[in-house]
Scaffold this motif. Structure first.
Motif, PDB file in Angstrom:
ATOM      1  N   MET A  24       0.825  -1.201   0.000  1.00  0.00           N
ATOM      2  CA  MET A  24       0.000   0.000   0.000  1.00  0.00           C
ATOM      3  C   MET A  24       0.863   1.256   0.000  1.00  0.00           C
ATOM      4  N   TYR A  42      -7.173   6.259  -1.951  1.00  0.00           N
ATOM      5  CA  TYR A  42      -6.522   4.981  -2.278  1.00  0.00           C
ATOM      6  C   TYR A  42      -7.183   3.826  -1.523  1.00  0.00           C
ATOM      7  N   ILE A  46      -9.175   0.161  -2.933  1.00  0.00           N
ATOM      8  CA  ILE A  46      -9.051  -1.194  -2.378  1.00  0.00           C
ATOM      9  C   ILE A  46     -10.424  -1.716  -1.971  1.00  0.00           C
ATOM     10  N   VAL A  74     -10.607  -2.063 -10.173  1.00  0.00           N
ATOM     11  CA  VAL A  74      -9.695  -1.165  -9.457  1.00  0.00           C
ATOM     12  C   VAL A  74      -8.842  -0.357 -10.433  1.00  0.00           C
ATOM     13  N   ALA A 207      -3.069  -1.612  -5.863  1.00  0.00           N
ATOM     14  CA  ALA A 207      -4.291  -1.557  -5.050  1.00  0.00           C
ATOM     15  C   ALA A 207      -5.139  -2.805  -5.258  1.00  0.00           C
ATOM     16  N   VAL A 210      -3.586  -5.618  -3.286  1.00  0.00           N
ATOM     17  CA  VAL A 210      -3.877  -5.425  -1.862  1.00  0.00           C
ATOM     18  C   VAL A 210      -5.335  -5.777  -1.555  1.00  0.00           C
ATOM     19  N   ALA A 211      -6.246  -5.430  -2.467  1.00  0.00           N
ATOM     20  CA  ALA A 211      -7.661  -5.750  -2.265  1.00  0.00           C
ATOM     21  C   ALA A 211      -7.859  -7.255  -2.117  1.00  0.00           C
ATOM     22  N   ALA A 226     -10.740  -1.307   4.586  1.00  0.00           N
ATOM     23  CA  ALA A 226      -9.394  -0.775   4.313  1.00  0.00           C
ATOM     24  C   ALA A 226      -9.200   0.659   4.786  1.00  0.00           C
TER      25      ALA A 226
END
Length: 305
Positions: A24, A42, A46, A74, A207, A210-211, A226
Motif C-alpha cells: 500500500m 486509495y 481497495i 480497481v 491496489a 492489496v484488495a 481498508a
C-alpha cells in the motif's frame, strides 16, 4: 509484558500484515512521487476491489474470474480518477487536489454503503471467493495462512519489479526525474500525462493486489473496508520518509509489522488500545526524526503535500 507475549505465530502474522502495508505504501508513494499528492481515496480503491470480490462470490464466480474482475474494476477506477480529477486539477494548488481526493474518497464510500444496503439489506457482504487463501499450512510447527505467504512473496516481487522498472526502463527513469524535479523534467521533454498516467496505472495495479490480500484476511466487506489500514499506512509513510519511495515503503512495512506484533501480544480486552500505542510511538519518532525514520540524516522535510 508485550515482548514476553510475542511468539513465532505472532511474528509470522505481523510479517504478512507488514508486507501488505508495504505494498500500500508503494502505491501511495508512486502517485506522491510525480504529483506530490497523497491520494486519500486509495483506500476506497481497495474497498471497490473487495466489493467486486464479494459480488463475484454472490454470483458464484470462480476464484480466478473474481480476481480478474477485481483487477479490472480497481485499475479502471484508478484511470478514471486520473482523467476526471487529477488531470483537470493538475495546475491547481496541492490543497485543492488534496480536498478533491477527500471528496472522491467519501463519494466512493457512500456509493458502496448505499449499494450494499440496497442489495443485501445490511452493512456488509461476505467474500468467500478467495477463502482458500485463509487456509493454513504448518511450517516448522507454526500455522501459516496461505495469504501470509502470498503477501510476502507479492511484496518482494513487486519491490523487485519496481526496482528494475525505475532503474532499467525509459519510463522508469522519467518517473524518477519527475519525482526529483517535475518542472525541469517537463522542460526536458518528458510527457507529464504519460508519466503520471503510468504511475496511476501501477498504483491501481498494486491496489488490486492489496484488495485481494486484505479480503482474504478479512472476508467480510463493508463500506469502511481498508479505511483504518489506509490511515495506518499513511502514518507509516510519514514515519518512514514520505519524499522517497523506498523509505515510505519501509515505513509502511514497519507500521504494519508493529501493529501486527502489538495486536497479537495485547490481551483480547486490551486490543482497543492498539491505535493509542501506535500513534504514541509515531509522535516519539517524529520528534526525534522529523524527516522520517529511514530518511538519510540531514534530509529536510518535504515542503509540499
Amino acid at each position: 509484558m508485550i515482548v514476553a507475549a510475542v511468539d513465532a505465530q505472532n511474528l509470522v502474522d505481523a510479517l504478512g500484515l507488514g508486507s501488505i502495508y508495504a505494498l500500500m505504501a508503494v502505491g501511495i508513494g508512486l502517485v506522491f512521487g510525480v504529483l506530490r499528492l497523497i491520494n486519500f481515496a486509495y483506500g476506497q480503491l481497495i474497498m471497490a476491489g473487495a466489493f467486486t470480490l464479494a459480488y463475484a462470490s454472490r454470483a458464484n464466480w470462480s476464484t480466478w474470474e473474481s480476481i480478474v474482475a477485481c483487477f479490472a474494476v480497481v485499475i479502471g477506477l484508478s484511470l478514471v480518477m486520473d482523467l476526471a480529477v487529477f488531470r483537470p486539477l493538475r495546475t491547481q494548488s496541492p490543497a485543492t487536489m488534496l480536498v478533491a481526493t477527500f471528496a472522491v474518497s467519501f463519494l466512493l464510500q457512500s456509493i458502496a454503503l448505499l449499494t450494499v444496503l440496497k442489495v443485501q439489506g445490511q452493512l456488509g457482504m461476505p467474500a468467500s471467493t478467495v477463502a482458500r487463501l485463509s487456509q493454513a499450512v504448518t511450517i516448522w510447527g507454526v500455522d501459516v495462512r496461505k495469504v501470509t505467504i502470498v503477501s510476502i512473496v507479492a511484496a518482494l516481487v513487486a519491490l523487485g519489479a519496481l526496482a528494475l522498472l525505475l532503474g532499467k526502463t525509459t519510463v522508469g527513469l522519467q518517473m524518477r526525474a519527475a519525482a526529483t524535479d517535475f518542472t525541469t523534467a517537463r522542460l526536458l521533454g518528458i510527457s507529464a500525462n504519460r508519466v503520471i498516467g503510468f504511475a496511476v496505472l501501477l498504483s491501481g495495479l498494486i491496489a488490486a493486489v492489496v484488495a485481494v490480500l486484505l479480503t482474504a484476511r478479512t472476508p467480510y466487506v463493508q463500506s469502511d473496508f481498508a479505511l483504518h489500514d489506509m490511515i495506518y499506512v499513511l502514518v507509516g509513510v510519514v514515519v518512514g520518509g514520505i519524499d522517497r519511495l523506498w523509505t515510505a515503503t519501509l515505513g509502511g512495512f514497519a507500521i504494519g509489522f508493529a501493529s501486527g506484533v502489538i495486536y497479537g501480544a495485547l490481551p483480547t480486552d486490551k486490543t482497543a488500545y492498539l491505535p493509542s500505542v501506535l500513534f504514541a510511538l509515531v509522535i516519539v519518532v517524529l520528534l526525534v526524526r522529523p524527516a522520517g525514520l529511514f530518511a538519510p540524516r540531514g534530509t529536510s522535510t518535504v515542503e509540499r503535500v
